[in-house]
Structure formats: C-alpha cells, structure tokens
Design a protein around this motif. Sequence first.
Motif, PDB file in Angstrom:
ATOM      1  N   TYR A  10       0.849  -1.182   0.000  1.00 49.87           N
ATOM      2  CA  TYR A  10       0.000   0.000   0.000  1.00 49.87           C
ATOM      3  C   TYR A  10       0.890   1.238   0.000  1.00 49.87           C
ATOM      4  O   TYR A  10       1.780   1.368   0.832  1.00 49.87           O
ATOM      5  CB  TYR A  10      -0.943   0.016   1.213  1.00 49.87           C
ATOM      6  CG  TYR A  10      -1.945   1.123   1.107  1.00 49.87           C
ATOM      7  CD1 TYR A  10      -2.998   1.028   0.214  1.00 49.87           C
ATOM      8  CD2 TYR A  10      -1.815   2.285   1.843  1.00 49.87           C
ATOM      9  CE1 TYR A  10      -3.907   2.058   0.082  1.00 49.87           C
ATOM     10  CE2 TYR A  10      -2.709   3.313   1.718  1.00 49.87           C
ATOM     11  CZ  TYR A  10      -3.758   3.194   0.830  1.00 49.87           C
ATOM     12  OH  TYR A  10      -4.639   4.224   0.683  1.00 49.87           O
ATOM     13  N   PRO A  11       0.678   2.178  -0.918  1.00 50.35           N
ATOM     14  CA  PRO A  11       1.607   3.300  -1.092  1.00 50.35           C
ATOM     15  C   PRO A  11       1.465   4.422  -0.059  1.00 50.35           C
ATOM     16  O   PRO A  11       1.071   5.541  -0.374  1.00 50.35           O
ATOM     17  CB  PRO A  11       1.280   3.805  -2.498  1.00 50.35           C
ATOM     18  CG  PRO A  11      -0.145   3.459  -2.689  1.00 50.35           C
ATOM     19  CD  PRO A  11      -0.363   2.176  -1.946  1.00 50.35           C
ATOM     20  N   THR A  12       1.753   4.105   1.188  1.00 47.24           N
ATOM     21  CA  THR A  12       1.834   5.073   2.268  1.00 47.24           C
ATOM     22  C   THR A  12       3.035   4.678   3.111  1.00 47.24           C
ATOM     23  O   THR A  12       3.326   3.501   3.233  1.00 47.24           O
ATOM     24  CB  THR A  12       0.573   5.028   3.148  1.00 47.24           C
ATOM     25  OG1 THR A  12      -0.558   5.321   2.346  1.00 47.24           O
ATOM     26  CG2 THR A  12       0.628   6.030   4.271  1.00 47.24           C
ATOM     27  N   SER A  13       3.695   5.644   3.695  1.00 49.25           N
ATOM     28  CA  SER A  13       4.864   5.297   4.494  1.00 49.25           C
ATOM     29  C   SER A  13       4.441   4.459   5.703  1.00 49.25           C
ATOM     30  O   SER A  13       3.366   4.678   6.267  1.00 49.25           O
ATOM     31  CB  SER A  13       5.605   6.544   4.943  1.00 49.25           C
ATOM     32  OG  SER A  13       4.856   7.234   5.898  1.00 49.25           O
ATOM     33  N   ARG A  16       3.344   6.401   8.960  1.00 51.21           N
ATOM     34  CA  ARG A  16       1.985   6.960   9.001  1.00 51.21           C
ATOM     35  C   ARG A  16       0.953   5.876   9.294  1.00 51.21           C
ATOM     36  O   ARG A  16      -0.022   6.107  10.012  1.00 51.21           O
ATOM     37  CB  ARG A  16       1.643   7.613   7.672  1.00 51.21           C
ATOM     38  CG  ARG A  16       2.291   8.931   7.471  1.00 51.21           C
ATOM     39  CD  ARG A  16       1.807   9.563   6.190  1.00 51.21           C
ATOM     40  NE  ARG A  16       2.624  10.707   5.873  1.00 51.21           N
ATOM     41  CZ  ARG A  16       2.683  11.271   4.687  1.00 51.21           C
ATOM     42  NH1 ARG A  16       1.957  10.788   3.694  1.00 51.21           N
ATOM     43  NH2 ARG A  16       3.433  12.313   4.474  1.00 51.21           N
ATOM     44  N   MET A  17       1.157   4.702   8.684  1.00 54.96           N
ATOM     45  CA  MET A  17       0.200   3.614   8.882  1.00 54.96           C
ATOM     46  C   MET A  17       0.278   3.075  10.314  1.00 54.96           C
ATOM     47  O   MET A  17      -0.739   2.696  10.894  1.00 54.96           O
ATOM     48  CB  MET A  17       0.476   2.497   7.888  1.00 54.96           C
ATOM     49  CG  MET A  17      -0.615   1.479   7.786  1.00 54.96           C
ATOM     50  SD  MET A  17      -2.160   2.100   7.116  1.00 54.96           S
ATOM     51  CE  MET A  17      -1.926   1.822   5.392  1.00 54.96           C
ATOM     52  N   GLN A  41      -7.550  10.651   8.766  1.00 56.76           N
ATOM     53  CA  GLN A  41      -6.340  10.271   8.036  1.00 56.76           C
ATOM     54  C   GLN A  41      -6.707   9.402   6.828  1.00 56.76           C
ATOM     55  O   GLN A  41      -7.557   8.516   6.923  1.00 56.76           O
ATOM     56  CB  GLN A  41      -5.407   9.510   8.971  1.00 56.76           C
ATOM     57  CG  GLN A  41      -3.981   9.490   8.542  1.00 56.76           C
ATOM     58  CD  GLN A  41      -3.067   9.019   9.666  1.00 56.76           C
ATOM     59  OE1 GLN A  41      -3.469   9.000  10.821  1.00 56.76           O
ATOM     60  NE2 GLN A  41      -1.872   8.664   9.314  1.00 56.76           N
ATOM     61  N   HIS A  42      -6.045   9.624   5.687  1.00 62.79           N
ATOM     62  CA  HIS A  42      -6.459   8.937   4.460  1.00 62.79           C
ATOM     63  C   HIS A  42      -6.156   7.447   4.496  1.00 62.79           C
ATOM     64  O   HIS A  42      -6.798   6.667   3.798  1.00 62.79           O
ATOM     65  CB  HIS A  42      -5.814   9.596   3.233  1.00 62.79           C
ATOM     66  CG  HIS A  42      -4.501   9.026   2.845  1.00 62.79           C
ATOM     67  ND1 HIS A  42      -3.317   9.399   3.458  1.00 62.79           N
ATOM     68  CD2 HIS A  42      -4.175   8.110   1.918  1.00 62.79           C
ATOM     69  CE1 HIS A  42      -2.315   8.734   2.918  1.00 62.79           C
ATOM     70  NE2 HIS A  42      -2.810   7.944   1.981  1.00 62.79           N
ATOM     71  N   SER A  43      -5.221   6.997   5.304  1.00 62.07           N
ATOM     72  CA  SER A  43      -4.922   5.569   5.352  1.00 62.07           C
ATOM     73  C   SER A  43      -5.893   4.804   6.255  1.00 62.07           C
ATOM     74  O   SER A  43      -5.745   3.601   6.442  1.00 62.07           O
ATOM     75  CB  SER A  43      -3.477   5.341   5.797  1.00 62.07           C
ATOM     76  OG  SER A  43      -3.193   6.053   6.967  1.00 62.07           O
ATOM     77  N   LYS A 101       9.743   7.069  -2.376  1.00 62.82           N
ATOM     78  CA  LYS A 101       8.307   6.847  -2.228  1.00 62.82           C
ATOM     79  C   LYS A 101       8.116   5.494  -1.556  1.00 62.82           C
ATOM     80  O   LYS A 101       8.318   4.455  -2.170  1.00 62.82           O
ATOM     81  CB  LYS A 101       7.608   6.877  -3.583  1.00 62.82           C
ATOM     82  CG  LYS A 101       7.686   8.218  -4.255  1.00 62.82           C
ATOM     83  CD  LYS A 101       6.850   8.226  -5.510  1.00 62.82           C
ATOM     84  CE  LYS A 101       6.790   9.612  -6.099  1.00 62.82           C
ATOM     85  NZ  LYS A 101       5.861   9.665  -7.234  1.00 62.82           N
ATOM     86  N   SER A 103       6.216   2.385   0.685  1.00 59.54           N
ATOM     87  CA  SER A 103       4.960   1.648   0.767  1.00 59.54           C
ATOM     88  C   SER A 103       5.074   0.665   1.926  1.00 59.54           C
ATOM     89  O   SER A 103       6.153   0.503   2.502  1.00 59.54           O
ATOM     90  CB  SER A 103       4.641   0.940  -0.551  1.00 59.54           C
ATOM     91  OG  SER A 103       5.682   0.093  -0.921  1.00 59.54           O
ATOM     92  N   ASN A 104       3.967  -0.006   2.260  1.00 64.63           N
ATOM     93  CA  ASN A 104       3.987  -0.879   3.429  1.00 64.63           C
ATOM     94  C   ASN A 104       3.118  -2.106   3.258  1.00 64.63           C
ATOM     95  O   ASN A 104       2.295  -2.188   2.352  1.00 64.63           O
ATOM     96  CB  ASN A 104       3.567  -0.091   4.673  1.00 64.63           C
ATOM     97  CG  ASN A 104       2.163   0.412   4.588  1.00 64.63           C
ATOM     98  OD1 ASN A 104       1.246  -0.357   4.384  1.00 64.63           O
ATOM     99  ND2 ASN A 104       1.965   1.703   4.739  1.00 64.63           N
TER     100      ASN A 104
END
Length: 117
Positions: A10-13, A16-17, A41-43, A101, A103-104
């Motif tokens: 998933y393209p979020t650091s 943040r997740m 939060q968008h995630s 960039k 992802s997780n």
Amino acid sequence: MEAVAKLRNYPTSPRRMRLLADEIRGVEVEKALALLEHHPQHSATPLYKLLKSAINNWEQKNEGKSAADAALVVKTIFVDGARTLKRMLPAPQGRAYRLRKRSNHVTIIVDTKTVKA
C-alpha cells in the motif's frame, strides 16, 4: 480460532500507517471499525476494509457464528516496510535530490476475547 488478513504494497509510508495501527491494537472489532470509519487520516480507509476482510475470514472459519455475537478483538496488527520507489527531484545548480516513495505491508489478526479465570 483466529483469522488473518493482509494488505500488501500500500503506497503510504509505514510510519503513518503505524500511527493508526497503534490506535486499534487490542480494541474490540466494532469499536475499531467505528474509529476507522470516522478517522480523518487517508490511510484509515484501507485499514477499515482490511479489518472487515479479517472479520469475514473469521466468520468463514467459524461456520454458523457471527462476529457480533463472538466479541472479536484485534489481537495483533503490525506494519512492515515494503518496496521503496526511488525517484530523482530537480534541485538548484544542476543537482538532484533523492525522493523515496515508500509503501507498506499490513497484517491484522482477529480473535475472540479470552476471559481470564
């Protein structure tokens, strides 16, 4: 009996997740769903869907039982780093900055609440 659901790449650091994952760890499933549904939060959206998937996986493993009656709990949730896309960003005087960039991967394990005697 526990059930697992995984979200991959998933393209979020991951940092943040993890902020959201820490909020729902150990919480009852219904409360965690309500928290994620209204979180700004968008995630929170992919975590909401992942939790729903884990609940459905638990219901399929335990035929005939519903998750509402079983008092399910988010037993374990962890976020690992995944692939990192490396890009270049223009910088002053002909130089370039590295842009990473991230992802997780997220894994959720849902189980019934154990009562200590």
